[in-house]
Design an enzyme around this catalytic site. Structure first.
Site, PDB file in Angstrom:
ATOM      1  N   HIS A  67       0.736  -1.101   0.074  1.00 52.11           N
ATOM      2  CA  HIS A  67       0.058  -0.032  -0.270  1.00 52.11           C
ATOM      3  C   HIS A  67       1.079   1.327  -0.026  1.00 52.11           C
ATOM      4  O   HIS A  67       0.656   2.279  -0.941  1.00 52.11           O
ATOM      5  CB  HIS A  67      -1.062   0.077   1.308  1.00 52.11           C
ATOM      6  CG  HIS A  67      -1.668   1.521   1.442  1.00 52.11           C
ATOM      7  ND1 HIS A  67      -3.098   0.940   1.018  1.00 52.11           N
ATOM      8  CD2 HIS A  67      -1.492   2.339   1.829  1.00 52.11           C
ATOM      9  CE1 HIS A  67      -3.762   2.271   1.397  1.00 52.11           C
ATOM     10  NE2 HIS A  67      -2.811   3.105   1.750  1.00 52.11           N
ATOM     11  N   GLU A  68       1.727   1.344   0.931  1.00 52.12           N
ATOM     12  CA  GLU A  68       2.816   2.588   0.896  1.00 52.12           C
ATOM     13  C   GLU A  68       3.789   2.510  -0.201  1.00 52.12           C
ATOM     14  O   GLU A  68       3.779   3.564  -0.743  1.00 52.12           O
ATOM     15  CB  GLU A  68       3.482   2.450   2.487  1.00 52.12           C
ATOM     16  CG  GLU A  68       2.860   2.580   3.506  1.00 52.12           C
ATOM     17  CD  GLU A  68       1.821   3.916   3.518  1.00 52.12           C
ATOM     18  OE1 GLU A  68       2.580   4.937   2.888  1.00 52.12           O
ATOM     19  OE2 GLU A  68       0.877   3.771   4.053  1.00 52.12           O
ATOM     20  N   HIS A  71       2.110   4.391  -3.176  1.00 49.25           N
ATOM     21  CA  HIS A  71       2.113   5.684  -2.930  1.00 49.25           C
ATOM     22  C   HIS A  71       3.481   6.207  -3.307  1.00 49.25           C
ATOM     23  O   HIS A  71       3.666   7.145  -4.119  1.00 49.25           O
ATOM     24  CB  HIS A  71       1.891   6.206  -1.529  1.00 49.25           C
ATOM     25  CG  HIS A  71       0.553   6.103  -1.056  1.00 49.25           C
ATOM     26  ND1 HIS A  71      -0.565   6.792  -1.513  1.00 49.25           N
ATOM     27  CD2 HIS A  71       0.124   5.554  -0.040  1.00 49.25           C
ATOM     28  CE1 HIS A  71      -1.648   6.470  -1.039  1.00 49.25           C
ATOM     29  NE2 HIS A  71      -1.304   5.494  -0.039  1.00 49.25           N
ATOM     30  N   ASP A 166      -5.941   8.680   3.023  1.00 48.07           N
ATOM     31  CA  ASP A 166      -5.880   9.095   1.439  1.00 48.07           C
ATOM     32  C   ASP A 166      -7.126   9.826   0.882  1.00 48.07           C
ATOM     33  O   ASP A 166      -7.041  10.549   0.166  1.00 48.07           O
ATOM     34  CB  ASP A 166      -5.691   7.563   0.982  1.00 48.07           C
ATOM     35  CG  ASP A 166      -4.333   7.114   1.279  1.00 48.07           C
ATOM     36  OD1 ASP A 166      -3.450   7.788   1.594  1.00 48.07           O
ATOM     37  OD2 ASP A 166      -4.451   5.739   1.084  1.00 48.07           O
TER      38      ASP A 166
END
Length: 374
Positions: A67-68, A71, A166
């Site tokens: 997930h990170e 980004h 987010d």
């Protein structure tokens, strides 16, 4: 981040794990192995329960990391460097070196994380069903279906339009795009984050008073964390906006005390450090700035050698991160100040020393400004 250890690098991004994540990893494993699996599938070997519990914790770790990373990879693709990713108690935090300079970039970076979580939900759910179709015993498919569900919850939770989630960043990007004001967009998105934090705290207290103490306290903790981040995010944005409008010339200290390079260290200590109470002095040689001398530099010299050692011998010679131009913005100078080990920079114009700027100056200014604009 303090209390973190490095696991290596992925595409040049340093991956760190905070000790708080180890606590969560242990709790997830323990709850799965001692309660969840024995309740749903009783009578099996405890080794199986613990192995599956560890598998779920590891898959959750990988999910949050991806997930990170999503980004971060989008940020790098858009020209914004990411130095590290730290996994901690509430998930992950990517250390982006600068904020996006337009709302479209903000939107792309923000949406990448939930998009990855939804993709992982689909992949884990598909894998779980495929294993069942192939005749694999149901208990061995649970880690994939369970973590798939966690990813779905993670995506939905992160899409709540409350900064700094987010979804809050998506909201900020939309408002920024249509209103043309980052300050207004951040204020609205941060207010939403503040309200969402209070909402989670209220729900948590209600659950705790109703007997569901653990989940209730957890929601209170998350709500408080989001509330604090939403408030600090707006304050940071205001400071960044302020410091992009102030130049070093307006901020620097002009009344300087300089030290000649041939001065002895003993003289430096007795007649400069003790007299002026500064921890750092510019050093000059024939009217030209040689560098900076600090107390730390003196501490490296044996006491009996002070009268035999010149200041020039222990001076930190000038380099780019120790020099600021008077017309540079304070925000650009801050990047150098907080990266060099000295915490100070000399201001030079046309080869002449005209001032000095320090981290303490900036922190004191922030403290006063915050007090006056609460």
């Amino acid at each position: 981040m303090k209390g973190s250890m490095s696991l290596g690098k992925i595409r040049g991004i340093r991956i760190e794990i905070n000790i708080s994540w180890i606590v969560i990893f242990s709790l997830v494993t323990f709850m799965m192995a001692s309660s969840y699996f024995p309740t749903l599938y009783p009578g099996m070997n405890p080794v199986i329960y613990w192995s599956l519990g560890i598998s779920i914790a590891l898959l959750m770790f990988v999910s949050i990391l991806l997930h990170e990373l999503s980004h971060s990879i989008v940020s790098i693709h858009l020209g914004i460097n990411v130095s590290s990713i730290t996994l901690f108690i509430f998930g992950g935090l990517a250390q982006i070196e600068e904020e996006p300079n337009d709302p479209v970039k903000e939107m792309k970076i923000a949406i990448a994380g939930p998009a990855m979580s939804l993709l992982l939900f689909a992949l884990f759910t598909l894998l779980s069903n495929l294993l069942l179709f192939l005749g694999i015993t149901e208990i061995y498919t649970v880690p994939f279906s369970y973590v798939g569900g966690v990813n779905l919850i993670l995506a939905i939770f992160n899409l709540v339009p409350a900064f700094p989630l987010d979804g809050g960043r998506v909201l900020r990007a939309i408002l920024w795009y249509y209103k043309g004001s980052l300050q207004f967009a951040t204020k609205v998105a941060s207010s939403m984050g503040d309200m969402f934090g209070y909402f989670l705290i209220f729900i948590g207290l209600y659950w705790a008073l109703s007997g569901n103490v653990i989940n209730g306290l957890w929601f209170v903790f998350i709500g408080w964390f989001i509330k604090q981040l939403s408030q600090s995010s707006y304050q940071n944005m205001m400071m960044n906006d302020l410091f992009t409008k102030i130049h070093v010339r307006e901020f620097m200290t002009r009344d300087l005390v300089v030290v000649k390079d041939f001065t002895s260290v003993e003289d430096l200590v007795e007649n400069y450090f003790y007299r002026y109470k500064y921890v750092c002095f510019p050093v000059v040689r024939n009217e030209s700035v040689l560098g900076l001398v600090t107390i730390d530099s003196v501490k490296k010299i044996e006491r009996e050698m002070w009268n035999q050692t010149s200041v020039g011998a222990i001076t930190e010679l000038l380099r780019d991160d120790l020099v600021a131009a008077p017309d540079a913005t304070v925000i650009s100078a801050m990047k150098k100040l907080f990266s060099n080990k000295i915490g100070r920079m000399v201001v030079i114009e046309d080869g002449k020393l005209i001032g000095i700027i320090s981290r303490t100056d900036i922190l004191n200014y922030i403290r006063v400004y915050s007090e006056l604009h609460q």
